[in-house]
Enzyme design. Structure first.
Site, PDB file in Angstrom:
ATOM      1  N   LYS A 182       0.840  -1.205   0.000  1.00  0.00           N
ATOM      2  CA  LYS A 182       0.000   0.000   0.000  1.00  0.00           C
ATOM      3  C   LYS A 182       0.873   1.253   0.000  1.00  0.00           C
ATOM      4  CE  LYS A 182      -0.469  -0.155   5.034  1.00  0.00           C
ATOM      5  NZ  LYS A 182      -1.270  -0.734   6.130  1.00  0.00           N
ATOM      6  N   TYR A 191      13.270  31.031   7.776  1.00  0.00           N
ATOM      7  CA  TYR A 191      11.997  31.634   8.174  1.00  0.00           C
ATOM      8  C   TYR A 191      11.910  31.722   9.686  1.00  0.00           C
ATOM      9  CZ  TYR A 191      10.070  31.123   3.462  1.00  0.00           C
ATOM     10  OH  TYR A 191       9.830  31.226   2.137  1.00  0.00           O
TER      11      TYR A 191
END
Ligand code: PLP
Length: 372
Positions: A35, A265
Site C-alpha cells: 500500500k 523563516y
C-alpha cells in the site's frame, strides 16, 4: 543527475522478503504489503521483484492500488485490505482483486453483487478483535450465520489486525488473539474453515510471535527493512532486515556567515561563530518533516551536518563548519548511510517526534527513484 532522489535496492527488498519467509517457515504464506506505493519504494517495481522471488500474495489498501499492479502485469493474488465502496466493486471483480469485507451488511451486499454478475467472487472477512477500526464487530454466532448464508461468495480468508503488536507492556494482543481464535472455533463448528487465517503484520514476524502467524502474515515495514520499536519486555528479535532505501539530495549553495547571522523563516537559528552554511535541495514539499527544523541532520562525506533554522518548502540549511569537503553539487544523504554513519527513518522519526512509517510514506512525488 537529479536534485533529489531515492536509491532503492530491490535485492535488499528480496532479501528482507526471504528473511521473513525464513522466520515464518514453509507452512505460512507471506503477503508483503504494498500500500501507499510500497511505503514510497514504488509498488510496481517492488511487486514485480517479489513476483520473481516466488511470492504468491501481496496486499494493498484500496482497489485503485490493486488495479495499478494488475495493469502492470502482476499475476500474484492481490488482497485489498482497506474496505471499498459500492462504486469500487466493479473494479474488484474486473481486475481479480480479493476484497476484505468488514461488516455483515457489506458481506450480504457483496453476495448480491456477485449474484448480479452471475459469478462467484472470492473474499476475506475481517474481524474487529479490538483495533476498533475496520472489521466485523458482531456476536461470533451471527458472523458464522452470515458467512454460512452467502451463496455467491467464497470466503477464503479470515483475518484481524493487532492494535499494539509491538507493545509488550499490555495484554491487548493476547486478548485480540483469543477473540480471533474464538470466532474461528465458532466458524469451524458450523463447517466453515477459511484456509487463509491471517492476523499479523511486521511486528508479529519481527518478534517471532508464532501463535499469531496463522497461515499467512502481512508484513509491510519489515519488507522495507525496518522494525517497529517495541515497548515493555520484548522478546529478542527473530528477524534481521535492513533498509532498502537511501534518500539523497545535493548541496546547491555554500557560504560563510559571520557570528550573529540568522538563518531561515522566523530566524530560529543564530550563528554563534563564523559558520559555513550549506543549502540543500530538499524541503517539506519533498517530505522532510518540518519538525526536524533545528533538530535533524544530513550526512555529508560520512559526517553529520546539523539542520539549522526552519525546514522550508524546497530547501534546508545545514551547518558544514569544520566538515571536510562539501562542494556545490555534492551529494548529501538525507536518509541512509554514509561511510560508517547512519541516519535512517528511525533517527528522523525520533528527531521529528513521529514514527518511521510517516517518514517513508512522506517522501514526496518530486523525489525521483533509482533502482539497483
Ligand atoms: C498496513 C497494514 C499491514 C502492514 O503493517 P506493517 O506494520 O507495515 O507490517 C498489515 N495489515 C494491515 C491490515 C495493514 O493495514
Amino acid at each position: 543527475m537529479y536534485r533529489i532522489w531515492v536509491e532503492i535496492s530491490l535485492d535488499r527488498i528480496a532479501a528482507n522478503y526471504h528473511a521473513v519467509r525464513q522466520v515464518v517457515g514453509p507452512g505460512v504464506l507471506v503477503a508483503p504489503v504494498l500500500k501507499a506505493d510500497a511505503y514510497r519504494h514504488g509498488s510496481v517495481e517492488v511487486a514485480h521483484r517479489l513476483q520473481e522471488e516466488g511470492a504468491q500474495w501481496v496486499a494493498v489498501s484500496n482497489a485503485e492500488e490493486g488495479v495499478v499492479l494488475r495493469e502492470s502485469g502482476i499475476r500474484m493474488r492481490i488482497l485489498v485490505m482497506g474496505d471499498f465502496l459500492p462504486y469500487e466493486r466493479d473494479a474488484l471483480a474486473e481486475y481479480m482483486l480479493t476484497p476484505v469485507v468488514h461488516s455483515l451488511d457489506r458481506l450480504r451486499a457483496l453476495d448480491g453483487f456477485a449474484a448480479s454478475l452471475g459469478r462467484k467472487l472470492t473474499c476475506h472477512v475481517k474481524i474487529d478483535t479490538g483495533m476498533g477500526r475496520l472489521g466485523i464487530r458482531a456476536a461470533h454466532e451471527a458472523t458464522a450465520e452470515a458467512v454460512l448464508a452467502v451463496r455467491h461468495l467464497s470466503v477464503e480468508g479470515l483475518m484481524t489486525h493487532f492494535a499494539s503488536a509491538s507493545d509488550f507492556s499490555t495484554n491487548q494482543t493476547a486478548n485480540q488473539l483469543e477473540d480471533f481464535e474464538a470466532v474461528a472455533r465458532v466458524l469451524t463448528a458450523v463447517g466453515l474453515q477459511p484456509p487463509l487465517q491471517h492476523l499479523g503484520s511486521s511486528a508479529v514476524v519481527s518478534y517471532g510471535m508464532q501463535r499469531a502467524f496463522g497461515t499467512m502474515v502481512r508484513p509491510g515495514l519489515a519488507i522495507y527493512g525496518y522494525v517497529a520499536p517495541s515497548k515493555g519486555d520484548a522478546p529478542p528479535l527473530s528477524l534481521q532486515v535492513e533498509p532498502a532505501l537511501t534518500w539523497k539530495s545535493r548541496l546547491v549553495e555554500i557560504k560563510e556567515v559571520p557570528p550573529g547571522a540568522q538563518v531561515g523563516y522566523g530566524a530560529t537559528w543564530t550563528a554563534g561563530r563564523r559558520t559555513r552554511l550549506g543549502v540543500v535541495a530538499a524541503g517539506y514539499a519533498d517530505g522532510i518533516p518540518h519538525a526536524v527544523s533545528n533538530r535533524g541532520c544530513v550526512l555529508v562525506g560520512g559526517r553529520r551536518a546539523p539542520v539549522i533554522g526552519a525546514v522550508s518548502m524546497d530547501l534546508i540549511t545545514v551547518d558544514l563548519t569544520g566538515l571536510p569537503g562539501g562542494n556545490v553539487g555534492e551529494e548529501v544523504t538525507l536518509l541512509g548511510r554514509s561511510g560508517t554513519v547512519k541516519w535512517d527513518a528511525d533517527d528522523i522519526a525520533a528527531a521529528a517526534g513521529t514514527i518511521n512509517y510517516t517518514v517513508l510514506c512522506g517522501i514526496g512525488n518530486r523525489v525521483k527513484r533509482v533502482y539497483s
